[in-house]
Motif scaffolding. Structure first.
Motif, PDB file in Angstrom:
ATOM      1  N   UNK A   1     -27.472  -9.066 -11.327  1.00  0.00           N
ATOM      2  CA  UNK A   1     -27.889  -9.672 -10.095  1.00  0.00           C
ATOM      3  C   UNK A   1     -27.383 -11.266 -10.040  1.00  0.00           C
ATOM      4  N   UNK A   2     -27.008 -11.717  -8.763  1.00  0.00           N
ATOM      5  CA  UNK A   2     -26.698 -13.089  -8.818  1.00  0.00           C
ATOM      6  C   UNK A   2     -27.747 -13.466  -7.724  1.00  0.00           C
ATOM      7  N   UNK A   3     -28.157 -14.847  -7.967  1.00  0.00           N
ATOM      8  CA  UNK A   3     -28.984 -15.489  -7.013  1.00  0.00           C
ATOM      9  C   UNK A   3     -28.362 -16.267  -5.872  1.00  0.00           C
ATOM     10  N   UNK A   4     -28.617 -15.989  -4.609  1.00  0.00           N
ATOM     11  CA  UNK A   4     -27.877 -16.863  -3.504  1.00  0.00           C
ATOM     12  C   UNK A   4     -29.121 -17.715  -2.743  1.00  0.00           C
ATOM     13  N   UNK A   5     -28.552 -18.642  -2.299  1.00  0.00           N
ATOM     14  CA  UNK A   5     -29.331 -19.380  -1.326  1.00  0.00           C
ATOM     15  C   UNK A   5     -29.492 -18.919   0.039  1.00  0.00           C
ATOM     16  N   UNK A   6     -30.506 -18.499   0.688  1.00  0.00           N
ATOM     17  CA  UNK A   6     -30.801 -18.020   1.892  1.00  0.00           C
ATOM     18  C   UNK A   6     -31.577 -18.905   2.727  1.00  0.00           C
ATOM     19  N   UNK A   7     -31.315 -19.161   4.044  1.00  0.00           N
ATOM     20  CA  UNK A   7     -32.262 -20.016   4.787  1.00  0.00           C
ATOM     21  C   UNK A   7     -33.427 -18.930   5.560  1.00  0.00           C
ATOM     22  N   UNK A   8     -34.460 -19.353   5.660  1.00  0.00           N
ATOM     23  CA  UNK A   8     -35.639 -18.749   6.246  1.00  0.00           C
ATOM     24  C   UNK A   8     -36.005 -19.356   7.677  1.00  0.00           C
ATOM     25  N   UNK A   9     -35.806 -18.544   8.947  1.00  0.00           N
ATOM     26  CA  UNK A   9     -36.175 -18.815  10.181  1.00  0.00           C
ATOM     27  C   UNK A   9     -37.516 -18.065  10.517  1.00  0.00           C
ATOM     28  N   UNK A  10     -38.431 -18.931  10.930  1.00  0.00           N
ATOM     29  CA  UNK A  10     -39.538 -18.294  11.455  1.00  0.00           C
ATOM     30  C   UNK A  10     -39.763 -17.891  12.945  1.00  0.00           C
ATOM     31  N   UNK A  11     -40.065 -16.757  13.418  1.00  0.00           N
ATOM     32  CA  UNK A  11     -40.084 -16.590  14.786  1.00  0.00           C
ATOM     33  C   UNK A  11     -41.362 -16.054  14.902  1.00  0.00           C
ATOM     34  N   UNK A  12     -41.951 -16.296  16.456  1.00  0.00           N
ATOM     35  CA  UNK A  12     -43.323 -15.482  16.602  1.00  0.00           C
ATOM     36  C   UNK A  12     -43.215 -15.225  17.957  1.00  0.00           C
ATOM     37  N   UNK A  13     -43.579 -14.069  18.459  1.00  0.00           N
ATOM     38  CA  UNK A  13     -43.543 -13.422  19.764  1.00  0.00           C
ATOM     39  C   UNK A  13     -44.910 -12.616  19.953  1.00  0.00           C
ATOM     40  N   UNK A  14     -45.617 -12.626  20.924  1.00  0.00           N
ATOM     41  CA  UNK A  14     -46.797 -11.894  20.923  1.00  0.00           C
ATOM     42  C   UNK A  14     -47.860 -11.678  19.879  1.00  0.00           C
ATOM     43  N   UNK A  15     -48.012 -12.790  19.195  1.00  0.00           N
ATOM     44  CA  UNK A  15     -48.858 -12.929  18.036  1.00  0.00           C
ATOM     45  C   UNK A  15     -48.384 -12.296  16.730  1.00  0.00           C
ATOM     46  N   UNK A  16     -47.104 -11.811  16.841  1.00  0.00           N
ATOM     47  CA  UNK A  16     -46.473 -10.953  15.631  1.00  0.00           C
ATOM     48  C   UNK A  16     -45.450 -11.972  15.091  1.00  0.00           C
ATOM     49  N   UNK A  17     -45.450 -12.132  13.694  1.00  0.00           N
ATOM     50  CA  UNK A  17     -44.749 -13.313  13.452  1.00  0.00           C
ATOM     51  C   UNK A  17     -43.485 -12.502  12.622  1.00  0.00           C
ATOM     52  N   UNK A  18     -42.261 -13.076  12.638  1.00  0.00           N
ATOM     53  CA  UNK A  18     -41.092 -12.288  11.828  1.00  0.00           C
ATOM     54  C   UNK A  18     -40.349 -13.321  11.118  1.00  0.00           C
ATOM     55  N   UNK A  19     -39.735 -12.956  10.070  1.00  0.00           N
ATOM     56  CA  UNK A  19     -38.802 -13.864   9.366  1.00  0.00           C
ATOM     57  C   UNK A  19     -37.273 -13.399   9.396  1.00  0.00           C
ATOM     58  N   UNK A  20     -36.430 -14.229   9.570  1.00  0.00           N
ATOM     59  CA  UNK A  20     -35.090 -13.870   9.441  1.00  0.00           C
ATOM     60  C   UNK A  20     -34.597 -14.713   8.401  1.00  0.00           C
ATOM     61  N   UNK A  21     -33.761 -13.934   7.571  1.00  0.00           N
ATOM     62  CA  UNK A  21     -33.216 -14.489   6.441  1.00  0.00           C
ATOM     63  C   UNK A  21     -31.667 -14.659   6.420  1.00  0.00           C
ATOM     64  N   UNK A  22     -30.991 -15.844   6.465  1.00  0.00           N
ATOM     65  CA  UNK A  22     -29.832 -15.890   6.816  1.00  0.00           C
ATOM     66  C   UNK A  22     -28.931 -16.385   5.355  1.00  0.00           C
ATOM     67  N   UNK A  23     -27.896 -15.952   5.061  1.00  0.00           N
ATOM     68  CA  UNK A  23     -27.182 -16.476   3.776  1.00  0.00           C
ATOM     69  C   UNK A  23     -26.725 -18.070   4.105  1.00  0.00           C
ATOM     70  N   UNK A  24     -26.587 -18.980   3.095  1.00  0.00           N
ATOM     71  CA  UNK A  24     -26.157 -20.090   3.419  1.00  0.00           C
ATOM     72  C   UNK A  24     -24.493 -19.987   3.326  1.00  0.00           C
ATOM     73  N   UNK A  25     -24.023 -18.996   2.621  1.00  0.00           N
ATOM     74  CA  UNK A  25     -22.588 -19.131   2.654  1.00  0.00           C
ATOM     75  C   UNK A  25     -22.076 -18.161   3.905  1.00  0.00           C
ATOM     76  N   UNK A  26     -21.101 -19.112   4.586  1.00  0.00           N
ATOM     77  CA  UNK A  26     -20.608 -18.495   6.007  1.00  0.00           C
ATOM     78  C   UNK A  26     -19.952 -17.446   5.918  1.00  0.00           C
ATOM     79  N   UNK A  27     -19.226 -16.963   4.956  1.00  0.00           N
ATOM     80  CA  UNK A  27     -18.411 -15.783   4.477  1.00  0.00           C
ATOM     81  C   UNK A  27     -19.222 -14.474   4.692  1.00  0.00           C
ATOM     82  N   UNK A  28     -20.592 -14.620   4.143  1.00  0.00           N
ATOM     83  CA  UNK A  28     -21.611 -13.536   4.127  1.00  0.00           C
ATOM     84  C   UNK A  28     -22.196 -13.269   5.407  1.00  0.00           C
TER      85      UNK A  28
END
Length: 75
Positions: free
Chosen positions: A27-54
């Motif tokens: 395995x190789x470790x990558x840095x990912x950005x975490x974005x928190x979103x909330x709608x109708x009292x439900x929370x979601x997380x979106x994980x986006x890679x910092x590497x644009x190519x990915x």
């Protein structure tokens, strides 16, 4: 009849540490950005890679916030 290399494969697994490092498993470790979103009292997380190519390859994760935990907190 077992393959000739079956014994050597078993020996190899016995030499692996019980708690291997991620790179020992390939395995190789990558840095990912975490974005928190909330709608109708439900929370979601979106994980986006910092590497644009990915990101261009559509590498991202959307997860229910309750389904995600920090594994460092679980050790």
């Amino acid at each position: 009849m077992a393959p000739e290399n079956a014994h050597s494969e078993t020996d190899g697994w016995q030499e692996v540490p019980r708690d291997p490092e991620p790179d020992d498993l390939g395995y190789e470790l990558d840095d990912w950005e975490v974005i928190r979103a909330k709608k109708n009292d439900r929370g979601h997380l979106m994980f986006l890679p910092e590497e644009e190519e990915m990101l261009r390859d559509e590498a991202f994760i959307v997860a229910d916030a309750q389904s995600v935990c920090d594994v460092v907190d679980r050790i």
